[in-house]
Design a protein around this motif. Structure first.
Motif, mmCIF file in Angstrom:
data_model
loop_
_atom_site.group_PDB
_atom_site.id
_atom_site.type_symbol
_atom_site.label_atom_id
_atom_site.label_comp_id
_atom_site.label_asym_id
_atom_site.label_seq_id
_atom_site.Cartn_x
_atom_site.Cartn_y
_atom_site.Cartn_z
ATOM 1 N N THR A 190 -18.264 -22.142 -5.179
ATOM 2 C CA THR A 190 -18.772 -20.772 -5.252
ATOM 3 C C THR A 190 -20.263 -20.721 -5.568
ATOM 4 O OG1 THR A 190 -18.179 -20.549 -7.596
ATOM 5 C CG2 THR A 190 -16.531 -19.882 -5.967
ATOM 6 N N CYS A 191 -20.921 -21.872 -5.631
ATOM 7 C CA CYS A 191 -22.364 -21.878 -5.874
ATOM 8 C C CYS A 191 -23.101 -21.233 -4.702
ATOM 9 C CB CYS A 191 -22.861 -23.308 -6.082
ATOM 10 S SG CYS A 191 -22.389 -24.012 -7.672
ATOM 11 N N THR A 192 -24.260 -20.693 -4.986
ATOM 12 C CA THR A 192 -25.023 -19.992 -3.953
ATOM 13 C C THR A 192 -25.418 -20.912 -2.803
ATOM 14 O OG1 THR A 192 -27.041 -20.365 -5.249
ATOM 15 C CG2 THR A 192 -25.908 -18.272 -5.563
ATOM 16 N N ARG A 201 -14.851 -17.646 -1.099
ATOM 17 C CA ARG A 201 -15.468 -17.538 -2.430
ATOM 18 C C ARG A 201 -14.710 -16.526 -3.281
ATOM 19 N NH1 ARG A 201 -21.059 -19.216 -2.743
ATOM 20 N NH2 ARG A 201 -21.783 -19.941 -0.701
ATOM 21 N N SER A 202 -14.447 -15.371 -2.688
ATOM 22 C CA SER A 202 -13.756 -14.314 -3.424
ATOM 23 C C SER A 202 -12.371 -14.767 -3.860
ATOM 24 C CB SER A 202 -13.642 -13.057 -2.552
ATOM 25 O OG SER A 202 -14.925 -12.555 -2.233
ATOM 26 N N LEU A 205 -12.682 -17.191 -6.835
ATOM 27 C CA LEU A 205 -13.063 -16.502 -8.065
ATOM 28 C C LEU A 205 -11.915 -15.688 -8.651
ATOM 29 C CD1 LEU A 205 -16.638 -15.322 -7.045
ATOM 30 C CD2 LEU A 205 -16.054 -17.136 -8.662
ATOM 31 N N VAL A 255 -15.394 -18.809 -12.418
ATOM 32 C CA VAL A 255 -15.316 -17.356 -12.598
ATOM 33 C C VAL A 255 -16.526 -16.590 -12.065
ATOM 34 C CG1 VAL A 255 -13.790 -17.550 -14.588
ATOM 35 C CG2 VAL A 255 -16.270 -17.547 -14.941
ATOM 36 N N ASP A 256 -17.539 -17.302 -11.574
ATOM 37 C CA ASP A 256 -18.691 -16.568 -11.063
ATOM 38 C C ASP A 256 -19.436 -17.386 -10.016
ATOM 39 O OD1 ASP A 256 -19.953 -18.487 -12.612
ATOM 40 O OD2 ASP A 256 -20.587 -17.088 -14.169
ATOM 41 N N THR A 257 -20.390 -16.731 -9.379
ATOM 42 C CA THR A 257 -21.247 -17.364 -8.378
ATOM 43 C C THR A 257 -22.631 -17.565 -8.976
ATOM 44 O OG1 THR A 257 -20.071 -16.418 -6.487
ATOM 45 C CG2 THR A 257 -22.349 -17.063 -6.129
ATOM 46 N N ARG A 258 -23.054 -18.825 -9.055
ATOM 47 C CA ARG A 258 -24.347 -19.139 -9.658
ATOM 48 C C ARG A 258 -25.018 -20.264 -8.878
ATOM 49 N NH1 ARG A 258 -23.195 -21.006 -15.460
ATOM 50 N NH2 ARG A 258 -21.223 -21.653 -14.523
#
Length: 280
Positions: A190-192, A201-202, A205, A255-258
């Protein structure tokens, strides 16, 4: 191999392209470009453009049966002179000496102690003890931690730990057990910088740790030549049916995209703090 943090991104086909590999290497780990079931030499060449002027070590990951059917993939990989070349899921070791002749170190994933010994006997430089928790393709035989401990006791080469590691605690645990580094996949999807499509990705997450299953359905449907013993771990939907999204059992911790650099800093710093705490 000149890395500063004990992290290697798993060479996930469809997610680990050149941009992700470059970001991992810039952040101090070893970035791996992944070539999966549908890989071609032209695709690898395109992804290598991202690491052409990197100035940091990087690696390339190939699937053995894909490489055997498309030998030009291996040639392109060797010509790129990676710091580490991964070839997994095969029983023919002729590629090892060819890589060594090109001064390229090699790694392969193993799911049993016997497989680890065979790989070392064939000259493989580094092993990945890949537990059944891992996402994507692999033999669902033994959990990551017991496999890692057995392999470490059985061989004298560096061993990386892969499967279900998606947090600083997981990283600290495998390092404390003796792994030279962790081989991480799902946490980077899920990394940018990853190639992962938005829908996947969704799904990652939103998933919990018990939202995965193994299946061969999609390989059979697409005519991919994966052996029956090597299914892929994917997310399942609310009907408990498999989806096309690869993910390991650590998915609930994603839990997030970073950006990659933030993920690596959190993992490495958190693991370091835990290891120092336990040392006291």
């Amino acid at each position: 191999m000149g890395i500063d943090v004990p992290l290697v991104n798993a060479p996930m086909g469809g997610a680990a392209g050149g941009a992700l590999a470059a970001a991992v290497s810039r952040a101090g780990g070893l970035g791996m470009i992944g070539m999966g079931s549908s890989a071609t030499a032209s695709q690898l060449t395109a992804e290598l453009a991202h690491v052409a002027d990197l100035g940091r070590p990087f690696g390339i990951g190939l699937v053995h049966w894909v490489m055997s059917e498309r030998p030009e993939l291996f040639e392109v990989a060797l010509d790129a002179r990676p710091a580490l070349l991964s070839v997994s899921f095969g029983d023919d070791w002729a590629w090892v000496s060819r890589a060594h002749d090109a001064r390229v170190r090699v790694v392969t994933q193993v799911a049993t102690v016997d497989a680890a010994r065979r790989a070392v006997d064939a000259g493989v430089d580094v092993l990945v003890a890949r537990g059944l928790e891992g996402g994507g393709h692999g033999e669902p035989r033994v959990g990551t931690l017991p496999l890692l401990c057995e392999v470490l006791d059985a061989v004298d080469v560096p061993v990386l730990a892969g499967g279900g590691i998606a947090s600083a605690r997981g990283l600290a645990a495998v390092l404390a057990a003796g792994a030279s580094a962790a081989w991480l996949g799902t946490v980077f999807t899920t990394c940018t910088e990853a190639l992962t499509p938005p829908e996947a990705r969704s799904a990652v997450l939103a998933a919990d740790g018990d939202s995965t299953m193994t299946t061969r359905a999609f390989d059979i449907e697409q005519g991919y030549h994966w052996p029956p013993t090597i299914p892929e771990r994917v997310l399942r939907d609310s009907s408990r049916e498999p989806t096309r999204v690869n993910a390991g059992q650590g998915v609930g911790m994603v839990v997030d995209t970073r950006p990659v650099a933030e993920v690596i800093a959190q993992l490495n710093d958190g693991a370091g703090e835990l290891l120092r705490r336990w040392n006291h």
